[in-house]
Design a protein around this motif. Structure first.
Motif, short mmCIF file in Angstrom:
data_model
loop_
_atom_site.label_atom_id
_atom_site.label_comp_id
_atom_site.label_asym_id
_atom_site.label_seq_id
_atom_site.Cartn_x
_atom_site.Cartn_y
_atom_site.Cartn_z
N GLN A 1 0.82 -1.21 0.00
CA GLN A 1 0.00 0.00 0.00
C GLN A 1 0.86 1.27 0.00
OE1 GLN A 1 -2.62 0.77 3.41
NE2 GLN A 1 -4.24 1.22 1.92
N ALA A 2 1.98 1.20 0.68
CA ALA A 2 2.89 2.34 0.69
C ALA A 2 3.41 2.57 -0.73
CB ALA A 2 4.06 2.08 1.63
N GLN A 3 3.46 3.81 -1.13
CA GLN A 3 3.92 4.12 -2.46
C GLN A 3 4.44 5.54 -2.57
OE1 GLN A 3 0.83 4.15 -5.47
NE2 GLN A 3 -0.70 4.91 -4.03
N LEU A 4 5.23 5.75 -3.61
CA LEU A 4 5.70 7.08 -3.96
C LEU A 4 5.12 7.45 -5.31
CD1 LEU A 4 9.52 6.81 -3.11
CD2 LEU A 4 7.64 7.46 -1.60
N VAL A 5 4.72 8.68 -5.45
CA VAL A 5 4.15 9.15 -6.70
C VAL A 5 4.87 10.40 -7.14
CG1 VAL A 5 2.09 9.95 -7.89
CG2 VAL A 5 1.90 8.17 -6.16
N GLU A 6 5.47 10.34 -8.33
CA GLU A 6 6.15 11.49 -8.90
C GLU A 6 5.17 12.28 -9.78
OE1 GLU A 6 9.20 8.04 -8.99
OE2 GLU A 6 7.09 8.34 -9.48
N SER A 7 5.40 13.56 -9.86
CA SER A 7 4.59 14.40 -10.73
C SER A 7 5.43 15.59 -11.17
CB SER A 7 3.32 14.87 -10.02
OG SER A 7 3.62 15.66 -8.89
N GLY A 8 4.94 16.31 -12.15
CA GLY A 8 5.60 17.52 -12.60
C GLY A 8 6.39 17.38 -13.88
N GLY A 9 6.47 16.18 -14.42
CA GLY A 9 7.19 16.00 -15.66
C GLY A 9 6.44 16.60 -16.83
N GLY A 10 7.11 16.66 -17.95
CA GLY A 10 6.50 17.22 -19.14
C GLY A 10 7.54 17.49 -20.19
N SER A 11 7.13 18.21 -21.21
CA SER A 11 8.01 18.56 -22.32
C SER A 11 8.37 20.03 -22.24
CB SER A 11 7.32 18.25 -23.65
OG SER A 11 8.17 18.55 -24.74
N VAL A 12 9.67 20.31 -22.30
CA VAL A 12 10.14 21.69 -22.23
C VAL A 12 11.25 21.90 -23.25
CG1 VAL A 12 9.56 21.97 -19.80
CG2 VAL A 12 11.83 21.16 -20.45
N GLN A 13 11.49 23.16 -23.58
CA GLN A 13 12.57 23.51 -24.48
C GLN A 13 13.90 23.57 -23.74
OE1 GLN A 13 11.88 26.83 -27.20
NE2 GLN A 13 9.69 26.75 -26.68
N PRO A 14 15.00 23.38 -24.44
CA PRO A 14 16.30 23.54 -23.79
C PRO A 14 16.39 24.90 -23.10
CG PRO A 14 16.59 22.56 -25.94
CD PRO A 14 15.14 22.97 -25.85
N GLY A 15 16.96 24.90 -21.91
CA GLY A 15 17.05 26.12 -21.13
C GLY A 15 15.87 26.33 -20.21
N GLY A 16 14.84 25.53 -20.37
CA GLY A 16 13.66 25.67 -19.55
C GLY A 16 13.81 25.04 -18.18
N SER A 17 12.74 25.12 -17.40
CA SER A 17 12.76 24.62 -16.03
C SER A 17 11.53 23.78 -15.73
CB SER A 17 12.81 25.79 -15.04
OG SER A 17 13.95 26.60 -15.23
N LEU A 18 11.69 22.88 -14.80
CA LEU A 18 10.60 22.07 -14.29
C LEU A 18 10.83 21.81 -12.82
CD1 LEU A 18 10.08 19.26 -16.99
CD2 LEU A 18 8.47 21.09 -16.43
N ARG A 19 9.76 21.58 -12.10
CA ARG A 19 9.86 21.14 -10.72
C ARG A 19 9.12 19.83 -10.58
NH1 ARG A 19 7.17 23.77 -5.32
NH2 ARG A 19 5.32 22.88 -6.33
N LEU A 20 9.85 18.81 -10.21
CA LEU A 20 9.26 17.51 -9.97
C LEU A 20 8.93 17.36 -8.49
CD1 LEU A 20 11.63 15.22 -12.07
CD2 LEU A 20 9.64 16.56 -12.82
N SER A 21 7.88 16.62 -8.22
CA SER A 21 7.48 16.34 -6.85
C SER A 21 7.43 14.85 -6.62
CB SER A 21 6.10 16.94 -6.56
OG SER A 21 6.10 18.35 -6.67
N CYS A 22 7.78 14.45 -5.44
CA CYS A 22 7.69 13.06 -5.02
C CYS A 22 6.92 13.04 -3.71
CB CYS A 22 9.10 12.48 -4.82
SG CYS A 22 9.15 10.82 -4.09
#
Length: 126
Positions: A1-22
């Motif tokens: 039942q215990a689990q980790l879920v990642e989110s925040g991924g996607g497609s970006v251009q070079p030089g861009g930014s993203l924030r992933l969450s766990c």
């Protein structure tokens, strides 16, 4: 039942930014170090970052130093990976995983033996 879920991924251009969450469910991330690892097609799994349970010690892979930053909010049971100045080489599935500590982060083929999330895909392209 215990689990980790990642989110925040996607497609970006070079030089861009993203924030992933766990985010942990059925498990208290405050009790563990949390590592970020990525897997790209045709490449070996690469350890990206690790943050100790207390949040003060952090480790980074050489290829992302100065561009990525890991942080955690134990009250929210969440660990973040801030990614700046993204490059096409950063394209990969990003996974978070628990570990007792970050001691083995620098070892070749580091593979946490704790919980792993299913991953979130990051694509960096023009």
């Amino acid at each position: 039942q215990a689990q980790l879920v990642e989110s925040g991924g996607g497609s970006v251009q070079p030089g861009g930014s993203l924030r992933l969450s766990c985010t942990g469910s059925g498990v208290s991330l405050a009790d563990y170090a949390v590592a970020w690892l990525r897997q790209a097609r045709g490449k070996e799994r690469e350890a990206v970052s690790c943050v100790a349970s207390g949040g003060k010690r952090t480790d980074y892979g050489e290829s992302v130093k100065g561009r990525f930053a890991v942080s955690r909010n134990n009250a929210a049971n969440t660990v973040y990976l801030h990614m700046d100045s993204l490059k096409p080489e950063d394209t990969a599935a990003y996974h978070c995983a628990t570990d007792l500590d970050c001691t083995n982060f620098g070892s070749r083929s580091y593979r946490p033996m704790g919980l792993w999330g299913e991953g979130t895909l990051v694509i960096v392209s023009s």
